[in-house]
Design an enzyme around this catalytic site. Sequence first.
Site, short mmCIF file in Angstrom:
data_model
loop_
_atom_site.label_atom_id
_atom_site.label_comp_id
_atom_site.label_asym_id
_atom_site.label_seq_id
_atom_site.Cartn_x
_atom_site.Cartn_y
_atom_site.Cartn_z
N GLU A 173 -4.97 2.27 -4.02
CA GLU A 173 -3.51 2.28 -3.98
C GLU A 173 -2.98 1.02 -3.31
OE1 GLU A 173 -4.78 4.59 -0.24
OE2 GLU A 173 -5.50 4.28 -2.29
N ASN A 209 -2.45 12.82 -3.94
CA ASN A 209 -3.54 13.32 -4.79
C ASN A 209 -3.94 14.73 -4.42
OD1 ASN A 209 -3.97 11.16 -6.57
ND2 ASN A 209 -5.23 10.06 -5.10
N ASP A 267 0.85 -1.19 0.00
CA ASP A 267 0.00 0.00 0.00
C ASP A 267 0.89 1.24 0.00
OD1 ASP A 267 -3.09 0.74 0.77
OD2 ASP A 267 -1.67 2.22 1.52
N ASP A 309 -2.04 9.23 -10.62
CA ASP A 309 -2.06 8.14 -11.60
C ASP A 309 -0.64 7.84 -12.11
OD1 ASP A 309 -4.77 7.97 -11.34
OD2 ASP A 309 -5.24 8.98 -13.24
N HIS A 366 -4.78 14.44 -9.16
CA HIS A 366 -5.05 13.04 -9.48
C HIS A 366 -4.24 12.55 -10.67
CE1 HIS A 366 -8.25 12.21 -6.56
NE2 HIS A 366 -8.61 13.48 -6.74
#
Length: 318
Positions: free
Chosen positions: A226, A191, A183, A200, A196
């Site tokens: 994630e 973010n 994680d 990505d 965002h």
Amino acid sequence: MRPSAFNRESLGRLSVQERIELATYITAFGVYHLDQGGRIRSWNPGAERLTGFTARDVLGEPFARLFGHEAVQRQQPEQVLSFCRAHQRVREPQWRVRADGQPFLADVSMELARNARDGEILAFVEVFEDITERKEREDALYRQATRDALTGVANRGHFTEVANKEIERAKRFSEPLSIALLDIDHFKHVNDTYGHAAGDTALKAFTAAVESDIRAIDLMGRIGGEEFALLLPRASASAAAEMLQRTRQVVSALRVSTDDGRVFSFTVSGGVAELRDRGTHLAALLRQADAALYRAKREGRNQIIVWRDLEDVLRPRR
């Protein structure tokens, strides 16, 4: 029957000589034959259309003329002819090369023709089609069904399917197997701070780094935003933790650039669970790995925790 009405199956019911004669009129697929020594002795219009080679280019040339350099180096043409001599027929996809040097995938059917009187080899007769586009469509559909659209790693459904099969195989052969959960630490902060799109980009950089570091037999899957899972066949918890410590360091060294020129880095936490009981299934391993991951997060992040170690901590003292 008119030549245009033939398909590969009906053509295969004809004699070698009939196939060679009829092939003169066929353009839908390639038909040609090789002599006993493997040299090309006929070449129909379909073969010319599919490959770009004219009859003048290939007549008298060895079978290897139709293959790329790497296949020739691996002696694939010789292996195909040898298999056909031994088993009478070859039916398989093979990578071939066009006159311009471009590779294409051919669906190949080669049969051996022998003299009925003494069994002497008369010819190798091949019928082939270009299936490159068909294979690309099939691969695209398979990828769409099994891969995460953003990162390209296995999606949850495909990961679960493969992991269940590997767990059963490990039980059957009494081999070690581990499951890990990874994680990205503080991903919401990434973010919120960088946007965002940058998030990505970070996910794609992360998965690329992990996949380049794990073994070919391992599988990475995205099971949450994630959060990612790793299937590690033939790896004990200790071996898996050692691998993931290296992966954790690789991830820590990543640098991600945003569209406006900012650069950021991030870390990852992980939990590992090992298959130690024949009654254990994937769901239990994921729960154990998740508990270990939670412990890694709670104790400061950027670390790998093994469920076995966690069990020792959680076991009541007497």
